[in-house]
Motif scaffolding. Structure first.
Motif, PDB file in Angstrom:
ATOM      1  N   ALA A 131       6.302  41.637   4.040  1.00 51.79           N
ATOM      2  CA  ALA A 131       5.149  40.779   3.756  1.00 51.79           C
ATOM      3  C   ALA A 131       4.104  41.516   2.917  1.00 51.79           C
ATOM      4  N   LEU A 132       3.824  42.769   3.267  1.00 45.92           N
ATOM      5  CA  LEU A 132       2.836  43.549   2.520  1.00 45.92           C
ATOM      6  C   LEU A 132       3.309  43.825   1.089  1.00 45.92           C
ATOM      7  N   MET A 133       4.604  44.043   0.913  1.00 50.39           N
ATOM      8  CA  MET A 133       5.144  44.281  -0.436  1.00 50.39           C
ATOM      9  C   MET A 133       4.840  43.117  -1.371  1.00 50.39           C
ATOM     10  N   PHE A 134       4.808  41.905  -0.807  1.00 50.70           N
ATOM     11  CA  PHE A 134       4.597  40.711  -1.633  1.00 50.70           C
ATOM     12  C   PHE A 134       3.218  40.103  -1.374  1.00 50.70           C
ATOM     13  N   ASN A 135       2.245  41.028  -1.168  1.00 54.69           N
ATOM     14  CA  ASN A 135       0.811  40.693  -1.138  1.00 54.69           C
ATOM     15  C   ASN A 135       0.363  39.913   0.096  1.00 54.69           C
ATOM     16  N   GLY A 136       1.176  39.914   1.143  1.00 51.24           N
ATOM     17  CA  GLY A 136       0.735  39.332   2.405  1.00 51.24           C
ATOM     18  C   GLY A 136      -0.143  40.301   3.175  1.00 51.24           C
ATOM     19  N   LYS A 137      -0.590  39.884   4.344  1.00 54.64           N
ATOM     20  CA  LYS A 137      -1.434  40.727   5.191  1.00 54.64           C
ATOM     21  C   LYS A 137      -0.919  40.691   6.634  1.00 54.64           C
ATOM     22  N   THR A 138      -1.290  41.710   7.383  1.00 55.55           N
ATOM     23  CA  THR A 138      -0.925  41.771   8.801  1.00 55.55           C
ATOM     24  C   THR A 138      -2.183  41.893   9.644  1.00 55.55           C
ATOM     25  N   GLU A 139      -2.042  41.615  10.929  1.00 54.05           N
ATOM     26  CA  GLU A 139      -3.155  41.755  11.867  1.00 54.05           C
ATOM     27  C   GLU A 139      -2.624  42.174  13.216  1.00 54.05           C
ATOM     28  N   LYS A 140      -3.500  42.728  14.046  1.00 51.68           N
ATOM     29  CA  LYS A 140      -3.100  43.197  15.372  1.00 51.68           C
ATOM     30  C   LYS A 140      -3.142  42.060  16.374  1.00 51.68           C
ATOM     31  N   LEU A 141      -2.086  41.954  17.170  1.00 51.16           N
ATOM     32  CA  LEU A 141      -2.088  41.005  18.275  1.00 51.16           C
ATOM     33  C   LEU A 141      -3.008  41.506  19.379  1.00 51.16           C
ATOM     34  N   SER A 142      -3.446  40.604  20.217  1.00 52.66           N
ATOM     35  CA  SER A 142      -4.320  41.008  21.321  1.00 52.66           C
ATOM     36  C   SER A 142      -3.621  41.985  22.254  1.00 52.66           C
ATOM     37  N   TYR A 143      -2.333  41.698  22.569  1.00 51.20           N
ATOM     38  CA  TYR A 143      -1.638  42.607  23.489  1.00 51.20           C
ATOM     39  C   TYR A 143      -0.162  42.795  23.145  1.00 51.20           C
ATOM     40  N   GLY A 144       0.266  42.356  22.001  1.00 52.51           N
ATOM     41  CA  GLY A 144       1.616  42.664  21.537  1.00 52.51           C
ATOM     42  C   GLY A 144       2.733  41.913  22.230  1.00 52.51           C
ATOM     43  N   HIS A 145       3.926  42.047  21.650  1.00 57.13           N
ATOM     44  CA  HIS A 145       5.162  41.484  22.224  1.00 57.13           C
ATOM     45  C   HIS A 145       6.086  42.651  22.535  1.00 57.13           C
ATOM     46  N   ARG A 146       6.302  42.936  23.790  1.00 56.35           N
ATOM     47  CA  ARG A 146       7.168  44.055  24.184  1.00 56.35           C
ATOM     48  C   ARG A 146       7.985  43.636  25.394  1.00 56.35           C
ATOM     49  N   GLY A 147       9.286  43.413  25.156  1.00 54.88           N
ATOM     50  CA  GLY A 147      10.153  42.970  26.232  1.00 54.88           C
ATOM     51  C   GLY A 147      11.443  42.405  25.686  1.00 54.88           C
ATOM     52  N   SER A 148      12.248  41.856  26.578  1.00 53.29           N
ATOM     53  CA  SER A 148      13.581  41.365  26.202  1.00 53.29           C
ATOM     54  C   SER A 148      13.733  39.864  26.406  1.00 53.29           C
ATOM     55  N   ASN A 149      12.624  39.163  26.474  1.00 55.09           N
ATOM     56  CA  ASN A 149      12.693  37.744  26.840  1.00 55.09           C
ATOM     57  C   ASN A 149      11.761  36.877  26.000  1.00 55.09           C
ATOM     58  N   HIS A 150      11.653  37.194  24.709  1.00 54.63           N
ATOM     59  CA  HIS A 150      10.730  36.445  23.843  1.00 54.63           C
ATOM     60  C   HIS A 150      11.489  35.359  23.088  1.00 54.63           C
ATOM     61  N   PRO A 151      11.137  34.077  23.306  1.00 53.40           N
ATOM     62  CA  PRO A 151      11.836  32.980  22.629  1.00 53.40           C
ATOM     63  C   PRO A 151      11.373  32.808  21.190  1.00 53.40           C
ATOM     64  N   VAL A 152      12.347  32.702  20.280  1.00 54.58           N
ATOM     65  CA  VAL A 152      12.064  32.562  18.856  1.00 54.58           C
ATOM     66  C   VAL A 152      12.870  31.387  18.312  1.00 54.58           C
ATOM     67  N   LYS A 153      12.215  30.544  17.507  1.00 57.57           N
ATOM     68  CA  LYS A 153      12.876  29.347  16.978  1.00 57.57           C
ATOM     69  C   LYS A 153      13.272  29.535  15.519  1.00 57.57           C
ATOM     70  N   ASP A 154      14.533  29.233  15.220  1.00 60.32           N
ATOM     71  CA  ASP A 154      15.032  29.184  13.847  1.00 60.32           C
ATOM     72  C   ASP A 154      14.538  27.874  13.236  1.00 60.32           C
ATOM     73  N   LEU A 155      13.702  27.953  12.212  1.00 62.86           N
ATOM     74  CA  LEU A 155      13.074  26.752  11.655  1.00 62.86           C
ATOM     75  C   LEU A 155      14.027  25.910  10.828  1.00 62.86           C
ATOM     76  N   ILE A 156      15.201  26.447  10.492  1.00 65.97           N
ATOM     77  CA  ILE A 156      16.185  25.671   9.738  1.00 65.97           C
ATOM     78  C   ILE A 156      17.077  24.865  10.672  1.00 65.97           C
ATOM     79  N   THR A 157      17.588  25.528  11.718  1.00 69.82           N
ATOM     80  CA  THR A 157      18.523  24.860  12.631  1.00 69.82           C
ATOM     81  C   THR A 157      17.849  24.246  13.850  1.00 69.82           C
TER      82      THR A 157
END
Length: 370
Positions: free
Chosen positions: A262-288
Protein backbone atom coordinates in the motif's frame (compact mmCIF):
# COMPACT_ATOMS: atom_id res chain seq x y z
CA UNK A 1 13.52 -10.71 46.60
CA UNK A 2 10.28 -12.40 47.68
CA UNK A 3 9.52 -16.01 46.73
CA UNK A 4 6.33 -18.08 46.63
CA UNK A 5 5.96 -21.49 48.30
CA UNK A 6 7.48 -23.20 45.23
CA UNK A 7 10.61 -21.08 45.36
CA UNK A 8 9.70 -18.80 42.46
CA UNK A 9 10.66 -15.14 42.72
CA UNK A 10 7.90 -12.55 42.85
CA UNK A 11 7.75 -10.32 39.79
CA UNK A 12 5.74 -7.33 38.61
CA UNK A 13 4.42 -5.88 35.38
CA UNK A 14 4.29 -2.09 35.71
CA UNK A 15 2.32 -0.32 32.98
CA UNK A 16 2.95 3.20 31.73
CA UNK A 17 -0.30 4.33 33.35
CA UNK A 18 0.98 3.27 36.78
CA UNK A 19 -0.99 0.05 37.17
CA UNK A 20 0.94 -2.88 38.59
CA UNK A 21 0.28 -6.63 38.25
CA UNK A 22 2.09 -9.06 40.53
CA UNK A 23 3.00 -12.67 39.73
CA UNK A 24 5.88 -15.12 39.79
CA UNK A 25 8.95 -14.86 37.58
CA UNK A 26 10.06 -17.69 35.33
CA UNK A 27 12.66 -17.91 32.59
CA UNK A 28 15.41 -15.31 32.66
CA UNK A 29 15.33 -13.11 35.75
CA UNK A 30 15.91 -9.79 34.03
CA UNK A 31 13.95 -6.63 33.32
CA UNK A 32 11.95 -6.53 30.09
CA UNK A 33 10.47 -3.38 28.55
CA UNK A 34 8.07 -3.33 25.59
CA UNK A 35 4.64 -2.67 24.17
CA UNK A 36 2.11 -4.85 25.98
CA UNK A 37 -0.07 -6.78 23.50
CA UNK A 38 -2.39 -9.76 23.79
CA UNK A 39 -2.71 -12.98 21.78
CA UNK A 40 -6.02 -14.86 21.67
CA UNK A 41 -4.86 -18.24 20.34
CA UNK A 42 -5.51 -21.36 22.43
CA UNK A 43 -2.31 -22.96 21.12
CA UNK A 44 0.83 -21.88 19.30
CA UNK A 45 2.82 -20.23 22.07
CA UNK A 46 6.08 -21.61 20.61
CA UNK A 47 5.34 -20.03 17.23
CA UNK A 48 4.38 -16.78 18.95
CA UNK A 49 7.57 -16.90 21.02
CA UNK A 50 9.73 -17.12 17.88
CA UNK A 51 7.70 -14.97 15.45
CA UNK A 52 9.94 -11.96 14.63
CA UNK A 53 6.85 -9.76 14.28
CA UNK A 54 6.65 -9.73 18.10
CA UNK A 55 10.06 -8.00 18.34
CA UNK A 56 10.10 -5.49 21.17
CA UNK A 57 6.77 -6.61 22.66
CA UNK A 58 5.54 -8.20 25.87
CA UNK A 59 2.92 -10.77 24.88
CA UNK A 60 -0.04 -11.46 27.17
CA UNK A 61 -1.83 -14.75 26.45
CA UNK A 62 -5.59 -14.72 26.96
CA UNK A 63 -5.83 -18.52 27.10
CA UNK A 64 -5.50 -19.46 30.79
CA UNK A 65 -2.98 -22.34 30.57
CA UNK A 66 0.22 -21.89 28.59
CA UNK A 67 3.06 -24.38 28.19
CA UNK A 68 1.09 -27.61 28.63
CA UNK A 69 2.55 -29.37 25.57
CA UNK A 70 6.08 -28.04 26.03
CA UNK A 71 8.59 -26.93 23.41
CA UNK A 72 9.74 -29.07 20.48
CA UNK A 73 12.40 -28.84 17.77
CA UNK A 74 10.00 -28.39 14.82
CA UNK A 75 7.77 -25.40 15.58
CA UNK A 76 10.32 -22.60 15.72
CA UNK A 77 9.59 -19.67 13.40
CA UNK A 78 13.08 -18.20 13.89
CA UNK A 79 16.35 -19.30 15.44
CA UNK A 80 15.71 -17.19 18.54
CA UNK A 81 12.83 -15.17 20.03
CA UNK A 82 12.64 -11.44 19.37
CA UNK A 83 9.91 -10.67 21.92
CA UNK A 84 10.80 -9.07 25.25
CA UNK A 85 8.67 -11.16 27.60
CA UNK A 86 5.47 -13.10 28.24
CA UNK A 87 2.60 -12.73 30.70
CA UNK A 88 0.41 -15.76 31.43
CA UNK A 89 -2.31 -16.75 33.83
CA UNK A 90 -0.94 -20.23 34.57
CA UNK A 91 2.39 -21.60 33.35
CA UNK A 92 2.66 -25.38 33.01
CA UNK A 93 6.03 -26.53 34.36
CA UNK A 94 5.49 -30.24 33.65
CA UNK A 95 4.40 -30.44 29.98
CA UNK A 96 3.07 -33.62 28.40
CA UNK A 97 3.63 -34.31 24.70
CA UNK A 98 5.63 -36.95 22.89
CA UNK A 99 7.56 -34.32 20.90
CA UNK A 100 8.34 -32.08 23.86
CA UNK A 101 12.03 -31.63 24.66
CA UNK A 102 11.80 -28.86 27.26
CA UNK A 103 9.33 -26.68 29.12
CA UNK A 104 8.45 -23.13 28.11
CA UNK A 105 10.07 -21.82 31.31
CA UNK A 106 13.31 -23.64 30.55
CA UNK A 107 13.48 -22.36 26.99
CA UNK A 108 12.72 -18.79 28.15
CA UNK A 109 15.68 -19.03 30.52
CA UNK A 110 17.83 -20.36 27.70
CA UNK A 111 16.94 -17.52 25.34
CA UNK A 112 17.05 -14.83 28.00
CA UNK A 113 13.54 -13.44 28.45
CA UNK A 114 11.20 -13.44 31.47
CA UNK A 115 7.73 -14.93 31.89
CA UNK A 116 5.42 -13.44 34.50
CA UNK A 117 2.88 -16.07 35.61
CA UNK A 118 -0.09 -16.09 37.97
CA UNK A 119 -1.44 -12.83 36.56
CA UNK A 120 -5.02 -11.76 35.81
CA UNK A 121 -4.46 -11.66 32.05
CA UNK A 122 -8.12 -10.85 31.42
CA UNK A 123 -7.69 -7.52 33.22
CA UNK A 124 -4.59 -6.68 31.19
CA UNK A 125 -6.38 -7.55 27.95
CA UNK A 126 -9.34 -5.34 28.87
CA UNK A 127 -6.95 -2.50 29.69
CA UNK A 128 -5.24 -2.76 26.30
CA UNK A 129 -8.61 -2.95 24.53
CA UNK A 130 -9.81 0.13 26.41
CA UNK A 131 -6.72 2.33 26.35
CA UNK A 132 -4.99 1.17 23.16
CA UNK A 133 -1.21 1.16 22.91
CA UNK A 134 0.39 0.77 26.31
CA UNK A 135 3.94 0.02 27.36
CA UNK A 136 5.20 -1.77 30.43
CA UNK A 137 8.13 -3.37 32.24
CA UNK A 138 8.48 -6.82 33.79
CA UNK A 139 10.81 -6.52 36.78
CA UNK A 140 11.43 -7.88 40.27
CA UNK A 141 9.88 -4.78 41.84
CA UNK A 142 7.08 -2.34 41.04
CA UNK A 143 8.35 0.71 39.17
CA UNK A 144 7.21 4.31 39.14
CA UNK A 145 5.52 5.98 36.18
CA UNK A 146 8.65 8.11 35.79
CA UNK A 147 10.85 5.01 35.53
CA UNK A 148 8.63 3.52 32.83
CA UNK A 149 8.68 6.82 30.94
CA UNK A 150 12.49 6.86 31.10
CA UNK A 151 12.60 3.37 29.61
CA UNK A 152 10.22 4.43 26.85
CA UNK A 153 12.33 7.46 25.92
CA UNK A 154 15.48 5.35 25.82
CA UNK A 155 13.90 2.74 23.55
CA UNK A 156 12.36 5.12 20.98
CA UNK A 157 15.23 4.76 18.51
CA UNK A 158 15.24 0.98 18.96
CA UNK A 159 11.58 0.91 17.91
CA UNK A 160 12.50 2.43 14.53
CA UNK A 161 15.11 -0.23 13.79
CA UNK A 162 13.13 -3.36 14.65
CA UNK A 163 13.11 -4.71 11.07
CA UNK A 164 16.88 -4.27 10.80
CA UNK A 165 17.29 -6.24 14.04
CA UNK A 166 15.44 -9.32 12.74
CA UNK A 167 16.28 -9.27 9.02
CA UNK A 168 19.21 -11.47 7.88
CA UNK A 169 22.61 -9.95 7.08
CA UNK A 170 23.18 -11.86 3.84
CA UNK A 171 21.37 -13.71 1.05
CA UNK A 172 20.72 -17.43 1.25
CA UNK A 173 19.31 -19.68 -1.47
CA UNK A 174 17.24 -22.82 -0.92
CA UNK A 175 17.05 -25.18 -3.92
CA UNK A 176 13.84 -26.12 -5.71
CA UNK A 177 12.75 -27.30 -9.15
CA UNK A 178 10.02 -24.72 -9.66
CA UNK A 179 9.79 -20.95 -9.90
CA UNK A 180 12.53 -18.82 -8.34
CA UNK A 181 11.12 -16.60 -5.57
CA UNK A 182 13.02 -13.79 -3.86
CA UNK A 183 11.77 -13.55 -0.27
CA UNK A 184 12.45 -10.07 1.09
CA UNK A 185 12.92 -10.92 4.76
CA UNK A 186 11.52 -8.16 6.97
CA UNK A 187 11.34 -10.58 9.89
CA UNK A 188 9.91 -13.57 8.04
CA UNK A 189 8.43 -16.58 9.77
CA UNK A 190 10.12 -19.81 8.75
CA UNK A 191 6.68 -21.14 7.76
CA UNK A 192 6.54 -18.73 4.80
CA UNK A 193 9.81 -20.11 3.47
CA UNK A 194 8.61 -23.65 4.16
CA UNK A 195 5.31 -23.09 2.33
CA UNK A 196 7.14 -21.85 -0.77
CA UNK A 197 9.61 -24.75 -0.67
CA UNK A 198 6.81 -27.30 -0.25
CA UNK A 199 5.23 -25.81 -3.37
CA UNK A 200 8.42 -26.66 -5.27
CA UNK A 201 9.83 -23.15 -5.48
CA UNK A 202 13.48 -22.23 -5.40
CA UNK A 203 13.76 -19.47 -2.78
CA UNK A 204 16.44 -16.83 -2.25
CA UNK A 205 16.01 -15.06 1.09
CA UNK A 206 17.42 -11.53 1.01
CA UNK A 207 17.91 -8.75 3.62
CA UNK A 208 15.25 -6.05 3.85
CA UNK A 209 17.56 -3.39 2.35
CA UNK A 210 18.40 -5.34 -0.80
CA UNK A 211 18.26 -3.01 -3.81
CA UNK A 212 16.23 -3.45 -6.96
CA UNK A 213 19.42 -3.96 -8.96
CA UNK A 214 20.49 -6.75 -6.60
CA UNK A 215 17.07 -8.41 -6.89
CA UNK A 216 17.17 -8.03 -10.66
CA UNK A 217 20.57 -9.75 -10.77
CA UNK A 218 19.00 -12.84 -9.17
CA UNK A 219 16.59 -13.23 -12.13
CA UNK A 220 13.58 -14.18 -10.00
CA UNK A 221 10.16 -15.26 -11.24
CA UNK A 222 8.44 -13.53 -8.33
CA UNK A 223 8.93 -11.62 -5.08
CA UNK A 224 7.43 -12.06 -1.61
CA UNK A 225 7.56 -9.27 0.98
CA UNK A 226 7.28 -10.95 4.38
CA UNK A 227 5.80 -10.16 7.73
CA UNK A 228 7.85 -8.20 10.25
CA UNK A 229 7.72 -5.93 13.30
CA UNK A 230 7.19 -2.23 13.85
CA UNK A 231 5.59 0.73 12.12
CA UNK A 232 5.50 0.31 8.31
CA UNK A 233 5.95 4.08 7.92
CA UNK A 234 9.49 3.71 9.29
CA UNK A 235 10.30 1.83 6.06
CA UNK A 236 9.10 4.53 3.66
CA UNK A 237 12.69 5.33 2.56
CA UNK A 238 12.90 1.85 0.99
CA UNK A 239 9.54 1.89 -0.78
CA UNK A 240 10.76 3.45 -4.03
CA UNK A 241 13.24 0.58 -4.55
CA UNK A 242 10.66 -2.01 -3.58
CA UNK A 243 8.11 -0.50 -5.95
CA UNK A 244 10.54 -0.95 -8.87
CA UNK A 245 10.83 -4.62 -7.96
CA UNK A 246 7.09 -5.09 -7.49
CA UNK A 247 6.38 -3.50 -10.87
CA UNK A 248 8.87 -5.85 -12.54
CA UNK A 249 7.87 -9.26 -11.12
CA UNK A 250 4.74 -10.98 -9.75
CA UNK A 251 4.60 -9.92 -6.11
CA UNK A 252 2.96 -11.16 -2.91
CA UNK A 253 2.94 -9.13 0.31
CA UNK A 254 2.13 -10.79 3.65
CA UNK A 255 1.25 -8.85 6.85
CA UNK A 256 3.87 -6.05 7.02
CA UNK A 257 4.53 -6.82 3.35
CA UNK A 258 0.85 -6.08 2.64
CA UNK A 259 1.10 -2.70 4.36
CA UNK A 260 4.26 -1.92 2.38
CA UNK A 261 2.52 -2.71 -0.91
CA UNK A 262 0.00 0.00 0.00
CA UNK A 263 2.79 2.44 0.88
CA UNK A 264 4.63 1.67 -2.38
CA UNK A 265 1.58 2.92 -4.28
CA UNK A 266 1.06 6.07 -2.19
CA UNK A 267 -1.35 4.63 0.37
CA UNK A 268 -1.10 5.22 4.11
CA UNK A 269 -1.21 3.08 7.24
CA UNK A 270 -2.39 3.69 10.79
CA UNK A 271 -2.12 1.97 14.16
CA UNK A 272 -5.01 -0.10 15.43
CA UNK A 273 -6.17 0.52 18.97
CA UNK A 274 -5.10 -2.94 20.10
CA UNK A 275 -4.13 -4.97 17.04
CA UNK A 276 -5.14 -8.36 15.66
CA UNK A 277 -3.14 -11.19 17.23
CA UNK A 278 -4.53 -14.70 17.27
CA UNK A 279 -5.72 -17.64 15.21
CA UNK A 280 -9.43 -16.91 14.97
CA UNK A 281 -9.89 -13.73 12.92
CA UNK A 282 -12.69 -13.95 10.30
CA UNK A 283 -11.87 -12.43 6.91
CA UNK A 284 -14.25 -12.11 3.95
CA UNK A 285 -13.22 -12.61 0.32
CA UNK A 286 -15.01 -9.73 -1.43
CA UNK A 287 -15.14 -11.57 -4.76
CA UNK A 288 -16.60 -14.90 -3.64
CA UNK A 289 -18.26 -13.81 -0.39
CA UNK A 290 -16.57 -16.69 1.41
CA UNK A 291 -15.37 -16.11 4.99
CA UNK A 292 -12.06 -17.62 6.15
CA UNK A 293 -10.72 -18.04 9.67
CA UNK A 294 -7.22 -16.61 9.67
CA UNK A 295 -4.06 -16.34 11.73
CA UNK A 296 -2.99 -12.73 12.32
CA UNK A 297 -0.32 -10.75 14.11
CA UNK A 298 -0.22 -7.02 13.42
CA UNK A 299 -0.76 -3.65 15.06
CA UNK A 300 -1.08 -1.52 11.91
CA UNK A 301 -3.56 -1.50 9.01
CA UNK A 302 -3.92 0.12 5.60
CA UNK A 303 -6.13 3.23 5.64
CA UNK A 304 -8.80 2.45 3.07
CA UNK A 305 -9.52 6.09 2.25
CA UNK A 306 -5.85 6.53 1.25
CA UNK A 307 -5.95 3.82 -1.43
CA UNK A 308 -5.93 5.01 -5.04
CA UNK A 309 -8.85 2.96 -6.40
CA UNK A 310 -7.53 3.45 -9.94
CA UNK A 311 -4.47 1.38 -8.96
CA UNK A 312 -5.38 -0.94 -6.08
CA UNK A 313 -8.58 -2.84 -5.24
CA UNK A 314 -9.53 -4.17 -1.82
CA UNK A 315 -9.91 -7.97 -2.03
CA UNK A 316 -10.41 -9.06 1.59
CA UNK A 317 -12.05 -7.38 4.57
CA UNK A 318 -12.00 -8.12 8.29
CA UNK A 319 -15.48 -9.24 9.36
CA UNK A 320 -15.15 -7.78 12.87
CA UNK A 321 -13.85 -4.25 12.30
CA UNK A 322 -14.13 -3.96 8.47
CA UNK A 323 -10.43 -3.17 8.09
CA UNK A 324 -8.58 -3.85 4.82
CA UNK A 325 -7.22 -7.42 4.74
CA UNK A 326 -6.13 -7.73 1.12
CA UNK A 327 -5.19 -5.73 -1.98
CA UNK A 328 -4.70 -6.43 -5.68
CA UNK A 329 -3.12 -4.18 -8.28
CA UNK A 330 -5.55 -3.52 -11.13
CA UNK A 331 -2.95 -3.70 -13.91
CA UNK A 332 0.01 -5.71 -12.56
CA UNK A 333 0.35 -9.17 -10.92
CA UNK A 334 0.71 -7.73 -7.41
CA UNK A 335 -1.38 -8.93 -4.48
CA UNK A 336 -1.16 -8.71 -0.71
CA UNK A 337 -2.89 -10.06 2.39
CA UNK A 338 -2.86 -8.81 5.97
CA UNK A 339 -3.36 -12.30 7.41
CA UNK A 340 -0.94 -15.25 7.39
CA UNK A 341 -1.71 -17.85 4.69
CA UNK A 342 1.03 -20.10 6.09
CA UNK A 343 -0.75 -20.05 9.50
CA UNK A 344 1.45 -21.68 12.18
CA UNK A 345 -0.24 -21.30 14.55
CA UNK A 346 -3.73 -21.22 13.21
CA UNK A 347 -6.01 -22.57 10.49
CA UNK A 348 -4.60 -23.08 7.01
CA UNK A 349 -7.86 -22.02 5.33
CA UNK A 350 -6.03 -19.46 3.19
CA UNK A 351 -3.08 -21.53 1.97
CA UNK A 352 -4.54 -21.11 -1.53
CA UNK A 353 -2.94 -17.64 -1.54
CA UNK A 354 0.41 -19.29 -2.26
CA UNK A 355 -1.14 -21.32 -5.10
CA UNK A 356 -2.55 -18.13 -6.62
CA UNK A 357 0.85 -16.46 -6.41
CA UNK A 358 2.59 -19.41 -8.05
CA UNK A 359 -0.03 -19.42 -10.81
CA UNK A 360 0.64 -15.70 -11.37
CA UNK A 361 4.35 -16.44 -11.80
CA UNK A 362 3.61 -19.22 -14.27
CA UNK A 363 1.20 -17.08 -16.26
CA UNK A 364 3.64 -14.18 -16.50
CA UNK A 365 6.47 -16.58 -17.33
CA UNK A 366 4.44 -18.16 -20.13
CA UNK A 367 3.74 -14.72 -21.61
CA UNK A 368 7.37 -13.75 -21.27
CA UNK A 369 8.64 -16.81 -23.11
CA UNK A 370 5.90 -16.90 -25.73
Amino acid sequence: MKQDNKGHNTGYLTLANGQVFAGTLHGALQDAYGEVVFHTGMTGYQEVMTDPSFAGQIVTFTYPLIGNYGINEWDYEALAPALKGMVVSELCEAPSHYRSSSSLGQIAEHFGFPILAGVDTRSITKLVRTHGTIYGIIADRPLSVEEVAAYQEGHEQTRKTLVASVSPQKMETYPGQGEHVVLVDLGAKRSILQSLLESGCKVTVVPFNTTYAQIQALSPDGIVFSNGPGDPADLLPYCAEWRKAAESYPTLGICLGHQLVALMFNGKTEKLSYGHRGSNHPVKDLITGKVYMTSQNHGYVVKEESIDKRVLAVTYRNVNDKSVEGLRHLHLPIMSVQFHPEAHPGPDDTSHIFHQFIQEMRTVGAKHYA
